[in-house]
Write a protein that holds these residues in place. Structure first.
Motif, PDB file in Angstrom:
ATOM      1  N   ASP A  51       0.801  -1.225   0.000  1.00 19.94           N
ATOM      2  CA  ASP A  51       0.000   0.000   0.000  1.00 19.94           C
ATOM      3  C   ASP A  51       0.836   1.277   0.000  1.00 19.94           C
ATOM      4  OD1 ASP A  51      -2.265  -1.578   0.042  1.00 19.94           O
ATOM      5  OD2 ASP A  51      -2.587  -1.372   2.202  1.00 19.94           O
ATOM      6  N   SER A  72       3.365   7.634  -2.065  1.00 25.28           N
ATOM      7  CA  SER A  72       2.004   7.376  -2.526  1.00 25.28           C
ATOM      8  C   SER A  72       1.379   6.330  -1.619  1.00 25.28           C
ATOM      9  CB  SER A  72       2.000   6.870  -3.965  1.00 25.28           C
ATOM     10  OG  SER A  72       2.514   7.843  -4.833  1.00 25.28           O
ATOM     11  N   SER A  74      -1.981   3.961  -0.856  1.00 26.82           N
ATOM     12  CA  SER A  74      -3.187   3.375  -1.445  1.00 26.82           C
ATOM     13  C   SER A  74      -3.721   2.312  -0.492  1.00 26.82           C
ATOM     14  CB  SER A  74      -2.858   2.762  -2.819  1.00 26.82           C
ATOM     15  OG  SER A  74      -1.912   1.730  -2.689  1.00 26.82           O
ATOM     16  N   GLY A  75      -4.800   1.663  -0.879  1.00 32.12           N
ATOM     17  CA  GLY A  75      -5.395   0.636  -0.021  1.00 32.12           C
ATOM     18  C   GLY A  75      -5.751   1.195   1.343  1.00 32.12           C
ATOM     19  N   ARG A  76      -5.475   0.445   2.376  1.00 34.75           N
ATOM     20  CA  ARG A  76      -5.776   0.903   3.745  1.00 34.75           C
ATOM     21  C   ARG A  76      -4.931   2.100   4.158  1.00 34.75           C
ATOM     22  NH1 ARG A  76      -6.731  -4.608   7.247  1.00 34.75           N
ATOM     23  NH2 ARG A  76      -8.590  -5.251   6.127  1.00 34.75           N
ATOM     24  N   ALA A  78      -4.310   4.606   2.485  1.00 31.96           N
ATOM     25  CA  ALA A  78      -4.907   5.829   1.954  1.00 31.96           C
ATOM     26  C   ALA A  78      -5.774   6.541   2.993  1.00 31.96           C
ATOM     27  CB  ALA A  78      -5.740   5.509   0.715  1.00 31.96           C
ATOM     28  N   PHE A  79      -6.162   5.838   4.027  1.00 31.45           N
ATOM     29  CA  PHE A  79      -7.005   6.436   5.065  1.00 31.45           C
ATOM     30  C   PHE A  79      -6.188   6.968   6.243  1.00 31.45           C
ATOM     31  CE2 PHE A  79      -9.662   3.387   2.793  1.00 31.45           C
ATOM     32  CZ  PHE A  79     -10.696   4.225   2.410  1.00 31.45           C
ATOM     33  N   THR A 100       0.936  11.595  -1.497  1.00 26.41           N
ATOM     34  CA  THR A 100      -0.224  11.542  -2.372  1.00 26.41           C
ATOM     35  C   THR A 100      -1.074  10.344  -1.972  1.00 26.41           C
ATOM     36  OG1 THR A 100       1.108  12.403  -4.184  1.00 26.41           O
ATOM     37  CG2 THR A 100      -0.974  11.389  -4.787  1.00 26.41           C
ATOM     38  N   VAL A 101      -2.390  10.530  -1.978  1.00 25.79           N
ATOM     39  CA  VAL A 101      -3.324   9.450  -1.657  1.00 25.79           C
ATOM     40  C   VAL A 101      -3.985   8.996  -2.946  1.00 25.79           C
ATOM     41  CG1 VAL A 101      -5.392   8.833  -0.373  1.00 25.79           C
ATOM     42  CG2 VAL A 101      -3.709  10.356   0.651  1.00 25.79           C
ATOM     43  N   LEU A 102      -3.971   7.691  -3.169  1.00 21.20           N
ATOM     44  CA  LEU A 102      -4.567   7.116  -4.372  1.00 21.20           C
ATOM     45  C   LEU A 102      -5.773   6.262  -3.993  1.00 21.20           C
ATOM     46  CD1 LEU A 102      -1.266   5.884  -6.046  1.00 21.20           C
ATOM     47  CD2 LEU A 102      -2.482   8.009  -6.507  1.00 21.20           C
ATOM     48  N   PHE A 103      -6.931   6.638  -4.478  1.00 22.45           N
ATOM     49  CA  PHE A 103      -8.135   5.831  -4.275  1.00 22.45           C
ATOM     50  C   PHE A 103      -8.474   5.184  -5.611  1.00 22.45           C
ATOM     51  CE2 PHE A 103      -8.596   9.074  -0.965  1.00 22.45           C
ATOM     52  CZ  PHE A 103      -8.808   8.266   0.130  1.00 22.45           C
ATOM     53  N   GLU A 104      -8.593   3.862  -5.614  1.00 21.23           N
ATOM     54  CA  GLU A 104      -8.898   3.164  -6.869  1.00 21.23           C
ATOM     55  C   GLU A 104     -10.234   2.496  -6.794  1.00 21.23           C
ATOM     56  OE1 GLU A 104      -5.688   0.689  -8.118  1.00 21.23           O
ATOM     57  OE2 GLU A 104      -4.232   2.151  -7.445  1.00 21.23           O
TER      58      GLU A 104
END
Length: 104
Positions: A51, A72, A74-76, A78-79, A100-104
């Motif tokens: 992540d 970056s 992502s996944g958990r 990202a929160f 940077t936060v990536l939400f997919e």
């Protein structure tokens, strides 16, 4: 681990004569630096390694730092508290940090 990098000496790193060899060495050290930052972040915040992605811009072998460290999440991850991640990296004094936060 990263704090130990500041006291590490690169005198054991072989010298290369060809520019492409120097480029390879610099890139390898930059990649290792980014991986170390990633592991420090995942350990500190209990993130899964998958992540978190870290890259470095302007890595300097002599000072063992970068102009900018790009993280970056992502996944958990990202929160997470983005400011806490940025401040943690900044506290390590390895370079400016951009998260940077990536939400997919």
């Amino acid at each position: 681990v990263l704090a130990d990098l500041k006291s590490f000496s690169f005198s054991d790193v072989p010298e290369y004569n060809a520019p492409e060899d120097e480029s390879f060495t610099g890139q390898s050290l930059s990649d290792a630096f980014a991986e170390g930052v990633k592991l420090a972040i995942t350990d500190r915040f209990s993130f899964s390694e998958q992540d978190v992605e870290v890259s470095c811009i302007g890595f300097d072998v002599n000072s063992v730092s970068a102009e900018r460290i790009c993280v970056s999440l992502s996944g958990r991850a990202a929160f997470a508290d983005v400011r806490a991640v940025r401040e943690y990296v900044k506290k390590l004094r390895l370079g400016e940090c951009e998260v940077t936060v990536l939400f997919e």
